[in-house]
Design a protein around this motif. Structure first.
Motif, PDB file in Angstrom:
ATOM      1  N   PRO A  30       6.070  15.592  36.843  1.00 30.79           N
ATOM      2  CA  PRO A  30       6.356  17.026  36.711  1.00 30.79           C
ATOM      3  C   PRO A  30       7.143  17.405  35.465  1.00 30.79           C
ATOM      4  O   PRO A  30       7.032  18.537  34.994  1.00 30.79           O
ATOM      5  CB  PRO A  30       7.152  17.341  37.979  1.00 30.79           C
ATOM      6  CG  PRO A  30       6.739  16.301  38.962  1.00 30.79           C
ATOM      7  CD  PRO A  30       6.514  15.066  38.144  1.00 30.79           C
ATOM      8  N   GLY A  31       7.910  16.485  34.905  1.00 32.85           N
ATOM      9  CA  GLY A  31       8.728  16.814  33.739  1.00 32.85           C
ATOM     10  C   GLY A  31       8.106  16.452  32.410  1.00 32.85           C
ATOM     11  O   GLY A  31       8.739  16.621  31.357  1.00 32.85           O
ATOM     12  N   ALA A  32       6.865  15.994  32.411  1.00 34.59           N
ATOM     13  CA  ALA A  32       6.269  15.443  31.197  1.00 34.59           C
ATOM     14  C   ALA A  32       6.054  16.468  30.090  1.00 34.59           C
ATOM     15  O   ALA A  32       6.030  16.117  28.913  1.00 34.59           O
ATOM     16  CB  ALA A  32       4.935  14.764  31.526  1.00 34.59           C
ATOM     17  N   ALA A  33       5.891  17.746  30.422  1.00 35.70           N
ATOM     18  CA  ALA A  33       5.623  18.758  29.394  1.00 35.70           C
ATOM     19  C   ALA A  33       6.809  18.983  28.460  1.00 35.70           C
ATOM     20  O   ALA A  33       6.665  19.639  27.432  1.00 35.70           O
ATOM     21  CB  ALA A  33       5.220  20.082  30.042  1.00 35.70           C
ATOM     22  N   SER A  34       7.959  18.438  28.790  1.00 38.02           N
ATOM     23  CA  SER A  34       9.128  18.504  27.910  1.00 38.02           C
ATOM     24  C   SER A  34       9.457  17.136  27.309  1.00 38.02           C
ATOM     25  O   SER A  34      10.546  16.944  26.758  1.00 38.02           O
ATOM     26  CB  SER A  34      10.339  19.035  28.681  1.00 38.02           C
ATOM     27  OG  SER A  34      10.123  20.357  29.130  1.00 38.02           O
ATOM     28  N   ASP A  35       8.518  16.218  27.400  1.00 37.95           N
ATOM     29  CA  ASP A  35       8.732  14.830  26.988  1.00 37.95           C
ATOM     30  C   ASP A  35       7.769  14.476  25.852  1.00 37.95           C
ATOM     31  O   ASP A  35       6.550  14.514  26.025  1.00 37.95           O
ATOM     32  CB  ASP A  35       8.502  13.916  28.194  1.00 37.95           C
ATOM     33  CG  ASP A  35       8.846  12.460  27.912  1.00 37.95           C
ATOM     34  OD1 ASP A  35       9.002  12.093  26.731  1.00 37.95           O
ATOM     35  OD2 ASP A  35       8.936  11.688  28.886  1.00 37.95           O
ATOM     36  N   PHE A  36       8.288  14.129  24.684  1.00 32.61           N
ATOM     37  CA  PHE A  36       7.429  13.802  23.547  1.00 32.61           C
ATOM     38  C   PHE A  36       6.494  12.641  23.842  1.00 32.61           C
ATOM     39  O   PHE A  36       5.334  12.632  23.398  1.00 32.61           O
ATOM     40  CB  PHE A  36       8.270  13.477  22.304  1.00 32.61           C
ATOM     41  CG  PHE A  36       7.443  12.988  21.146  1.00 32.61           C
ATOM     42  CD1 PHE A  36       6.575  13.847  20.482  1.00 32.61           C
ATOM     43  CD2 PHE A  36       7.510  11.660  20.734  1.00 32.61           C
ATOM     44  CE1 PHE A  36       5.792  13.391  19.427  1.00 32.61           C
ATOM     45  CE2 PHE A  36       6.731  11.200  19.673  1.00 32.61           C
ATOM     46  CZ  PHE A  36       5.875  12.070  19.019  1.00 32.61           C
ATOM     47  N   SER A  37       6.950  11.650  24.587  1.00 30.29           N
ATOM     48  CA  SER A  37       6.109  10.477  24.853  1.00 30.29           C
ATOM     49  C   SER A  37       4.833  10.861  25.595  1.00 30.29           C
ATOM     50  O   SER A  37       3.791  10.233  25.408  1.00 30.29           O
ATOM     51  CB  SER A  37       6.892   9.429  25.645  1.00 30.29           C
ATOM     52  OG  SER A  37       7.241   9.908  26.936  1.00 30.29           O
ATOM     53  N   HIS A  38       4.904  11.894  26.423  1.00 34.96           N
ATOM     54  CA  HIS A  38       3.710  12.382  27.122  1.00 34.96           C
ATOM     55  C   HIS A  38       2.677  12.871  26.114  1.00 34.96           C
ATOM     56  O   HIS A  38       1.497  12.493  26.168  1.00 34.96           O
ATOM     57  CB  HIS A  38       4.107  13.516  28.070  1.00 34.96           C
ATOM     58  CG  HIS A  38       2.959  14.373  28.533  1.00 34.96           C
ATOM     59  ND1 HIS A  38       2.055  13.960  29.489  1.00 34.96           N
ATOM     60  CD2 HIS A  38       2.580  15.625  28.159  1.00 34.96           C
ATOM     61  CE1 HIS A  38       1.169  14.918  29.693  1.00 34.96           C
ATOM     62  NE2 HIS A  38       1.464  15.927  28.900  1.00 34.96           N
ATOM     63  N   PHE A  39       3.096  13.708  25.168  1.00 36.91           N
ATOM     64  CA  PHE A  39       2.160  14.255  24.194  1.00 36.91           C
ATOM     65  C   PHE A  39       1.668  13.192  23.224  1.00 36.91           C
ATOM     66  O   PHE A  39       0.520  13.242  22.765  1.00 36.91           O
ATOM     67  CB  PHE A  39       2.805  15.415  23.448  1.00 36.91           C
ATOM     68  CG  PHE A  39       2.997  16.626  24.308  1.00 36.91           C
ATOM     69  CD1 PHE A  39       1.927  17.458  24.614  1.00 36.91           C
ATOM     70  CD2 PHE A  39       4.236  16.929  24.845  1.00 36.91           C
ATOM     71  CE1 PHE A  39       2.092  18.574  25.419  1.00 36.91           C
ATOM     72  CE2 PHE A  39       4.410  18.039  25.651  1.00 36.91           C
ATOM     73  CZ  PHE A  39       3.333  18.865  25.935  1.00 36.91           C
ATOM     74  N   LEU A  87       3.824  19.126  16.768  1.00 34.73           N
ATOM     75  CA  LEU A  87       2.698  18.627  15.970  1.00 34.73           C
ATOM     76  C   LEU A  87       3.176  17.893  14.726  1.00 34.73           C
ATOM     77  O   LEU A  87       2.511  16.955  14.263  1.00 34.73           O
ATOM     78  CB  LEU A  87       1.767  19.769  15.588  1.00 34.73           C
ATOM     79  CG  LEU A  87       0.975  20.410  16.732  1.00 34.73           C
ATOM     80  CD1 LEU A  87      -0.064  21.378  16.189  1.00 34.73           C
ATOM     81  CD2 LEU A  87       0.296  19.363  17.606  1.00 34.73           C
ATOM     82  N   SER A  88       4.307  18.290  14.171  1.00 34.95           N
ATOM     83  CA  SER A  88       4.845  17.547  13.028  1.00 34.95           C
ATOM     84  C   SER A  88       5.210  16.117  13.423  1.00 34.95           C
ATOM     85  O   SER A  88       4.987  15.167  12.666  1.00 34.95           O
ATOM     86  CB  SER A  88       6.062  18.270  12.452  1.00 34.95           C
ATOM     87  OG  SER A  88       5.691  19.514  11.904  1.00 34.95           O
ATOM     88  N   ALA A  89       5.769  15.965  14.620  1.00 32.85           N
ATOM     89  CA  ALA A  89       6.068  14.612  15.109  1.00 32.85           C
ATOM     90  C   ALA A  89       4.789  13.828  15.361  1.00 32.85           C
ATOM     91  O   ALA A  89       4.697  12.636  15.038  1.00 32.85           O
ATOM     92  CB  ALA A  89       6.905  14.704  16.390  1.00 32.85           C
ATOM     93  N   LEU A  90       3.771  14.497  15.921  1.00 28.70           N
ATOM     94  CA  LEU A  90       2.498  13.815  16.171  1.00 28.70           C
ATOM     95  C   LEU A  90       1.779  13.466  14.872  1.00 28.70           C
ATOM     96  O   LEU A  90       1.036  12.484  14.807  1.00 28.70           O
ATOM     97  CB  LEU A  90       1.605  14.690  17.045  1.00 28.70           C
ATOM     98  CG  LEU A  90       2.066  14.880  18.496  1.00 28.70           C
ATOM     99  CD1 LEU A  90       1.144  15.849  19.219  1.00 28.70           C
ATOM    100  CD2 LEU A  90       2.122  13.543  19.231  1.00 28.70           C
TER     101      LEU A  90
END
Length: 448
Positions: A30-39, A87-90
């Protein structure tokens, strides 16, 4: 007979997926949308599956209201990361996949957008795209010194001028402007620097842009509106158009109309990719796919389901939930309301049935079936000239993407409809759309 026309694939990766109950799925964090590792996992999975791009839709405020009471606290679409930061991190952690994000023409200035997306394009090596929106909600207006949103005509008039200013700023430098000549001390050729000096109804912008020319000439322009004003902006400038038709005939009509407009702007039909959104529920059998669909729908709280209709078609609370769907009542997004009403009329849906349909894919077209059935439908739309590709909107992330990559992508590749590897480096190369000429006539693509 199949034309074997290669298709484009984008991935919408907002929140935890496009189903209203995605966060309640047993496999979801449930908390993944605020987690960079998810994206990062989502973007790398899409890149491994050779998608053209990932896309982050965005709103600059929480648009959902607590109508009916108790609905807002049941929604996971309330906390997310800022798209260009993400997106800059990605960009630094992926190598090929395109990176597209929404930014509003109503609550930004052209110089901001031109600078940010040009920077993302350089950071990513030519993989950036800007999804042009005008914004539509009072919730966003109230975050930017307004009590109410700008009227429809004004915001689209502003948007058209905004886009032209951004394009002009992106032409500030010729691709070979920077000499970097240490011996002479000349850093750039002044003849290859262009000052825009724009003065219009909504904007006065001198320029030039303080970012060198984009690696792909300019970032890819994306547009999603289906209104008359939105289609005109798309016809003049967009290289990718996200669409939301729910049936083949509507898709064909929209496709033909938009492509026909390109000639008035000196553009070829091949220079634009029309990509309807689809939310697939995939199973080894049709029954398995249906079980996945039913599982998620059973997790939608009634208050939350009804709220989806409030946001898309206006306040319908005065109508019986098990009665027919009426004409939209003060819709916030007219094009979406029009498509949803057409869907309800075609399938004779009640208000309750319509909100269940919306909750399953946030208004995108739902496909339920085996990989073969899913690809049959995709191929039929491409052959009928209703689509050049598709914007995949998984019900649950990353699960829906992983299933698509495992089961659907190989079937597309088997039929020769989709690449098995990247053949280019930039998003324009992935899409097969041309590099626009500079308005000043200079070189447009920096040497590699």
């Amino acid at each position: 007979m199949s034309t074997r026309k290669p298709i484009s694939l984008g991935l919408s990766m907002r929140y935890l997926g496009y189903h209203a109950a995605a966060w309640r799925h047993p496999a979801a964090d449930p908390g993944a949308a605020s987690d960079f590792s998810h994206f990062l996992h989502v973007a790398r999975t899409a890149e491994a599956a050779k998608f053209d791009m990932v896309f982050l839709a965005d709103g600059i405020g929480i648009r959902a209201k607590d109508d009916p009471p108790g609905s807002l606290c049941r929604s996971a679409q309330t906390a997310e990361l800022e798209p260009l930061t993400l997106l800059s991190a990605l960009a630094a952690t992926t190598t090929h996949i395109g990176l597209v994000a929404t930014a509003s023409t109503t609550y930004n200035e052209p110089f901001h957008i031109a600078r940010k997306y040009a920077s993302l394009d350089r950071i990513s090596g030519g993989r950036a795209g800007w999804n042009i929106v005008t914004s539509w909600s009072d919730a966003e207006a109230q975050n930017f010194n307004r009590d109410q949103h700008l009227d429809y005509g004004t915001r689209y008039e502003r948007a058209a001028e905004f886009v032209e200013v951004v394009k002009g700023l992106w032409d500030s430098w010729d691709a070979d402007a920077f000499r970097h000549d240490k011996e002479s001390g000349v850093f750039f050729d002044p003849a290859k620097l262009h000052v825009l000096s724009h003065q219009g109804k909504h904007f006065k912008v001198k320029g030039p842009l303080s970012v060198a020319r984009s690696p792909q000439g300019r970032p890819v322009l994306v547009q999603a509106g289906a209104s008359e004003a939105g289609m005109e902006i798309a016809a003049e400038s967009a290289e990718v158009v996200y669409a939301v038709p729910h049936d083949l005939e509507t898709g064909k009509s929209y496709y033909a109309d938009l492509k026909a407009r390109l000639a008035r702007h000196g553009r070829a039909p091949e220079g634009m990719k029309i990509m309807p959104g689809i939310t697939p529920f995939i199973g080894r059998t049709e029954a398995e796919a249906r079980e996945k669909y039913d599982l998620l729908n059973a997790l939608v709280a009634p208050e939350l389901g009804l709220s989806y209709l409030y946001g898309q078609m206006g306040d319908l609370s005065a109508y019986p939930l098990d009665g027919p769907v009426p004409e939209p009542n003060d819709p916030k997004v007219r094009s979406i309301a029009k498509n949803l009403l057409a869907l309800a009329r075609r399938d004779d849906l009640t208000i309750r049935q319509l909100y269940t349909t919306i909750a399953a894919g946030f208004g995108s077209r739902i496909l339920i079936g085996t990989p073969k059935q899913i690809v049959d439908e995709m191929e039929a739309w491409v052959e009928a000239e209703a689509a050049d590709g598709f914007n995949i909107c998984p019900a649950v992330l990353p699960l829906g993407l992983e299933e698509f990559a495992e089961m659907v992508t190989p079937e597309l590749q088997r039929r020769g409809l989709f690449r098995t590897d990247y053949s280019g480096r930039t998003l324009r190369e992935h899409l097969g759309v041309p590099v626009p000429a500079s308005r000043y006539g200079g070189p447009v693509v920096p040497p590699r």
